[in-house]
Design a protein around this motif. Structure first.
Motif: not given
Ligand code: SF4
Lengths: 364, 219
Positions: A117-122, A155-156, A188-191
């Motif tokens: 799973v790729v989590v991205v912040d920014g 997951i953004a 893509v899940i946005n949080i």
């Protein structure tokens, strides 16, 4: 942390009883509006869950999201679940740096192909070939494309990743865009949130781990369980709103009496997030409780909504110059129209011929 | 377009456009009326018309006994609607917040239940007036397209405003956006329809009153 095969084993090793774990999944099930019967099944599945490989990419961001999640509260079950996931790459948290770090990312990608799973912040800057943010000489854009290609889901985390956030704010000098705009063909899940609520993050991961699928999302890609209701829907100041009792200032009688903050710019009515129910710092408080209106940080472009302290019922920009110019043009046009009609009237009077009986006879 | 973007659009550029059309239209009509003027009355006035003019502005708001008897429904429904609209427009807190934000002026708001009552009464009166119009043959014959436009443009902001404030039917941001959109429609049609009577009424009443005053007759 010794590597345990499953989450259940790890929890057992940490001395977490099954009862405590069930309690947690019941809480989670309630939180996510799942049927109550789901809690034991969830506990079962979650206990069996294998370590999930997670690659965490940080692009144009302030690290607030990571701060929020890692400093949320300790040590709780969410914390442990967060520890349980195999964070194979995280700029801020990993010990490795430089090329070694990049190798770790590549190794994790190869090892867990199609499963991580790729989590991205920014957000990602795309202007001028994406040169405005690079890591180890690789542009954010390129790193995202590479990393996402063989992932299971993305997951953004945070408003920047979810909608472009603050880097995307007008005039957006780096051409920052949301992750969902660049990732095609992967869920893509946005949080969103600035920062997002830690429980929304861990809850979503727990859901992914226990059910192996995405939770229900709203039109902006946010898990409905956490973003299904507005702040205003659950705000404890709502009775004041209903009665028409509003603070007009941060230091007036109304503010001191805890009245509704709509008039000092609260964006709670258009903001979907769980702050009013989950609150922050382990349930201590949330902005409205501390006397400040909601900024609307989990909504797109919250930075460009005409000002944090201007009520929702006001226009985004000042209308007085427009009104003044329009009134001037209108007055000029009115003068012109009036003068024209006067002239026509005068003209008609001048050219008026008196009709006699003879005239009438001639024409017939 | 997302709902939030739609809301930003109606609060932003669209509102500017609507405000521009409204003020331009208002001034075109007003200035033109004033420039056109009236024929000078050369007869010697019995008395000054000014006072009588101002008096008439108010006195014409009170129906004559005979008229009231003949059209009690129209008059009562008309009053309920106008007062309800006035209360909702002027005394709802978010509306005052808008005026304060734009001009710096403000006044106390009324409690929401009072504004609610006024709004529902105004909505009810508008519906009743329309039904009455459709049922009465003569009234229906006299009603043109413009009248329906004016009715709709007035009705929609009341309805959507009430529903937005109370979170009915749609999500708040969408209902609020629709409310603002309906207000923009009202602003745009306002100067070019009979809705202009909101302002011209004072001019024409004053004119009638002063003309009568000069002649020394009651108006
Ligand atoms: S403080 Fe904000 S969220 Fe709470 S009731 Fe008032 S407007 Fe709604």
């Amino acid at each position: 942390m010794p590597a345990h095969e499953t989450l259940g084993e790890m929890l057992a090793a940490r001395g977490i009883s099954r009862r405590a774990f069930l309690k947690y999944t019941s809480w989670l099930a309630t939180l996510m509006a799942l049927p109550p019967g789901m809690a034991p099944a969830m506990a079962e599945e979650l206990a069996k869950a294998k370590r999930q490989s997670v690659i965490w990419l940080s692009f144009q961001e302030c690290t607030g999201c990571t701060e929020s999640i890692t400093r949320s509260f300790s040590p709780t079950l969410e914390d442990l679940i967060f520890n349980f996931i195999s964070l194979d790459y995280h700029h801020t948290l990993q010990a490795a740096s430089g090329e070694a770090a990049e190798h770790a990312r590549e190794a994790a990608m190869a090892e867990n192909k199609g499963k991580y799973v790729v989590v991205v912040d920014g957000s990602v800057p795309v202007k001028d070939g994406g040169i405005y943010s690079t890591i180890a000489g690789i542009s954010n854009l390129q790193m995202l494309e590479e990393t996402v290609a063989d992932s299971l889901a993305v997951i953004a985390v945070g408003t920047c990743a979810a909608y472009g956030g603050i880097p995307h704010a007008n005039p957006n000098p780096t051409g920052a865009v949301a992750i969902s705009e660049l990732v095609k063909g992967k869920p893509v899940i946005n949080i969103p949130g600035c920062p997002p609520i830690p429980e929304a993050m861990t809850g979503t991961i727990a859901y992914l781990l226990s059910f192996g699928k995405l939770p229900d999302l709203d039109t902006l890609g946010r898990p409905l369980a956490f973003f299904g209701e507005s702040i205003h829907d659950r705000c404890y100041r709502r009775p004041f709103y209903e009665r028409g009792l509003f603070a007009k200032d941060f230091d007036d009688e109304g503010a001191r009496s805890g009245w509704c903050l709509f008039e000092v710019g609260c964006k709670g009515p258009i903001t979907y997030n769980a702050c009013a129910t989950l609150k922050w710092n382990g349930g201590v408080s949330f902005p409205i409780q501390s006397g400040h209106g909601c900024l609307g940080c989990s909504e797109p472009d919250f930075w460009d909504k005409g000002g944090f302290y201007r009520p929702l019922s006001t226009p985004l920009r000042d209308i007085t110059p427009t009104a003044a110019v329009a009134a001037g043009i209108g007055a000029a046009a009115g003068l012109a129209a009036g003068a024209l009609h006067r002239a026509i009237k005068k003209d008609a009077a001048k050219n008026h011929h008196t009709v006699t009986v003879d005239n009438l006879e001639k024409s017939s | 377009m997302t709902t939030v973007a739609f809301l930003d659009f109606v609060r932003g550029p669209l509102f500017q456009i609507a405000v521009a059309i409204f003020f331009a239209g208002l001034f075109i009509r007003f200035v033109e009326i004033l420039v056109l003027g009236r024929k000078t009355d050369f007869s010697e006035p019995r008395q000054s018309g000014t006072g009588a003019g101002f008096k008439t502005v108010f006195s014409r708001s009170v129906p004559e006994a005979g008229t009231f008897k003949r059209s009690a429904f129209t008059i009562i429904a008309g009053y309920v609607f106008h007062i309800g609209l006035f209360v909702a427009l002027v005394f709802l807190a978010p509306h005052i917040a808008l005026v304060r934000d734009t001009t710096g002026l403000s006044w106390p708001n009324l409690p929401t239940p009072v504004v609610d009552f006024a709004t529902v009464a105004a909505i009810g009166a508008l519906v009743a007036i329309l039904v009455n119009r459709m049922r009465d043959k003569v009234l229906r014959f006299l009603t043109g397209f413009e009248d329906y436009v004016a009715w709709t443009a007035t009705f929609l902001p009341l309805l959507t405003g009430y529903m937005a404030f109370h979170h009915l039917l749609l999500r708040y941001e969408l209902m609020l956006a629709l409310h603002i959109l309906s207000v923009e429609l009202l602003l745009v049609v306002f100067p070019f329809t009979k809705l202009m009577h909101t302002f011209t009424l004072f001019l024409s009443r004053w004119y009638t009153g002063s003309a009568f005053g000069r002649k020394g007759v009651q108006s």
